[in-house]
Design a protein around this motif. Structure first.
Motif, PDB file in Angstrom:
ATOM      1  N   TYR A  20       2.171   1.737  -2.052  1.00  5.66           N
ATOM      2  CA  TYR A  20       2.221   2.783  -1.025  1.00  5.66           C
ATOM      3  C   TYR A  20       0.834   3.342  -0.719  1.00  5.66           C
ATOM      4  CZ  TYR A  20       7.288   3.512  -0.507  1.00  5.66           C
ATOM      5  OH  TYR A  20       8.613   3.381  -0.202  1.00  5.66           O
TER       6      TYR A  20
ATOM      7  N   GLU B  35      -2.902   1.442   1.457  1.00  2.00           N
ATOM      8  CA  GLU B  35      -3.008   1.179   2.882  1.00  2.00           C
ATOM      9  C   GLU B  35      -4.481   1.121   3.278  1.00  2.00           C
ATOM     10  OE1 GLU B  35      -2.857   5.271   5.321  1.00  2.00           O
ATOM     11  OE2 GLU B  35      -0.882   4.574   4.636  1.00  2.00           O
TER      12      GLU B  35
ATOM     13  N   GLU C 167      -3.981   4.643  -6.609  1.00  2.30           N
ATOM     14  CA  GLU C 167      -2.618   4.140  -6.461  1.00  2.30           C
ATOM     15  C   GLU C 167      -1.730   4.601  -7.611  1.00  2.30           C
ATOM     16  OE1 GLU C 167       0.595   1.057  -5.724  1.00  2.30           O
ATOM     17  OE2 GLU C 167      -0.770   2.236  -4.479  1.00  2.30           O
TER      18      GLU C 167
ATOM     19  N   ARG D 266       7.485   2.424  -5.818  1.00  2.00           N
ATOM     20  CA  ARG D 266       6.557   2.767  -4.731  1.00  2.00           C
ATOM     21  C   ARG D 266       5.228   2.024  -4.829  1.00  2.00           C
ATOM     22  NH1 ARG D 266       9.122   7.545  -6.205  1.00  2.00           N
ATOM     23  NH2 ARG D 266      10.282   8.578  -4.523  1.00  2.00           N
TER      24      ARG D 266
ATOM     25  N   ILE E 256       1.287   7.563  -7.379  1.00  2.00           N
ATOM     26  CA  ILE E 256       2.672   7.181  -7.651  1.00  2.00           C
ATOM     27  C   ILE E 256       3.244   8.044  -8.760  1.00  2.00           C
ATOM     28  CG2 ILE E 256       4.138   5.346  -8.616  1.00  2.00           C
ATOM     29  CD1 ILE E 256       2.426   3.348  -7.054  1.00  2.00           C
TER      30      ILE E 256
ATOM     31  N   TRP F  91      10.403  12.589   0.597  1.00  2.57           N
ATOM     32  CA  TRP F  91       9.051  12.099   0.831  1.00  2.57           C
ATOM     33  C   TRP F  91       8.247  13.080   1.689  1.00  2.57           C
ATOM     34  CZ3 TRP F  91       5.377   9.589  -1.092  1.00  2.57           C
ATOM     35  CH2 TRP F  91       4.297   9.161  -0.323  1.00  2.57           C
TER      36      TRP F  91
END
Length: 329
Positions: free
Chosen positions: A50, A53, A82, A47, A86, A110
């Protein structure tokens, strides 16, 4: 490798100070960063990326600016958010990607995990910024009072105890491994080596521009790497497998640093650009073709259109941006 370019030291007001560390320390540090980068890429979580962003990165950057934190702290905060998120997702999912504690046939893992973490996300983000400020050598640190005042301005009603528990949750999840190298450390070290190797560059203005470009790369990450992927595969519609394999390129700090410096030199001192690309190739093992392609992707994103990239492409070798990074000895 060259012989006498130093790591930067920081003063409160003057920013980075170059040319102050012995060459053997520079070389050891470069080797360490290269090895750390390679190890991270070998162990890259599925991941990865992810939680980088644009909205999250922009939130962290604006919060760091509000609290007068230095450049390295905001990048460290992004990386902490991050890595923490994760790890948290991994802990809440089993080996098959299903949410733990959920019966088979319910909502996707998810969505389930998202529902469980969304209410504490801003709190955890603030905790990551706090921790990043504490491991930084900068004089500004985020106190509990400052963090609570900000959270209260967003209509949250956390207590100091909850704030402390949030910090501990981040620390425990990351096994207290929070002082990680950021792309800025790679940029600054490579600038030192370039200076030692005889590249007569306007170092301080170039450093300032590189920081701006690094911010830009974080904020337009998907656009830049999307362009880079299409160049690498020579196709405008990459497959899911190609996108998955490209993840190591997106998470490669050394490639990002080299690309940022190359782009900065191209903008600020184009007469030195070919020399700098040659030196960066010798220092890191990244091919001139890969360096050119990264700079092209950044410049294209900046100007919003095509550049003279095609004129140069044939002169820079044939290796793709997916070349692995090897330290040139």
């Amino acid at each position: 490798m060259g012989s006498q370019a130093p790591l930067e030291g920081r003063s409160r007001d003057s920013g980075p100070v170059f040319n102050g560390v012995a060459p053997e320390i520079i070389e050891d540090t470069l080797i360490h960063l290269a090895m750390e980068n390679e190890q991270y890429l070998r162990e890259l979580p599925e991941r990865a990326g992810y939680f980088k962003e644009t909205r999250i990165v922009e939130f962290i950057f604006l919060l760091s600016e509000k609290w007068h934190l230095d450049e390295s702290t905001r990048y460290q905060a992004v990386e902490l958010v991050e890595r923490f998120m994760i790890k948290q997702v991994e802990q809440m999912c089993d080996g098959r990607g299903n949410a733990k504690g959920r019966e088979q046939g319910q909502r996707s893992s998810w969505s389930s995990v998202r529902d469980q973490i969304i209410n504490t996300f801003v709190l955890r983000l603030v905790s990551c910024v706090q921790l990043a400020s504490k491991v930084s050598l900068h004089y500004s640190r985020v106190t509990s009072d400052t963090a609570l005042k900000f959270l209260q301005s967003l209509k949250y009603s956390y207590t100091k105890q909850e704030l402390l528990e949030s910090e501990l949750a981040v620390l425990n999840t990351l096994h207290f491994h929070i002082n990680v190298s950021t792309p800025l450390a790679y940029v600054e070290l490579l600038l030192e080596v370039l200076g030692y190797n005889g590249c007569l560059l306007p170092v301080k203005p170039l450093h300032q521009l590189c920081v701006q470009l690094l911010d830009f790369c974080y904020l337009t990450r998907e656009t830049i790497y999307g362009t880079l992927l299409k160049i690498a595969i020579e196709n405008s519609t990459p497959s899911k497998l190609q996108i998955a394999k490209f993840l190591t390129v997106k998470e490669d700090f050394m490639l990002l640093a080299v690309g940022v410096i190359s782009t900065g030199v191209f903008i600020l001192s184009p007469g030195h650009w070919e020399q700098v690309v040659e030196h960066l190739n010798c220092i890191t093992g990244i091919s001139p073709q890969s360096i050119l392609e990264f700079s092209y992707a950044v410049v294209r994103c900046i100007v919003g259109g095509s550049t003279t990239y095609e004129q140069h492409r044939g002169n820079c070798g044939t290796k793709s941006p997916e070349d692995r990074i090897l330290l040139h000895k």
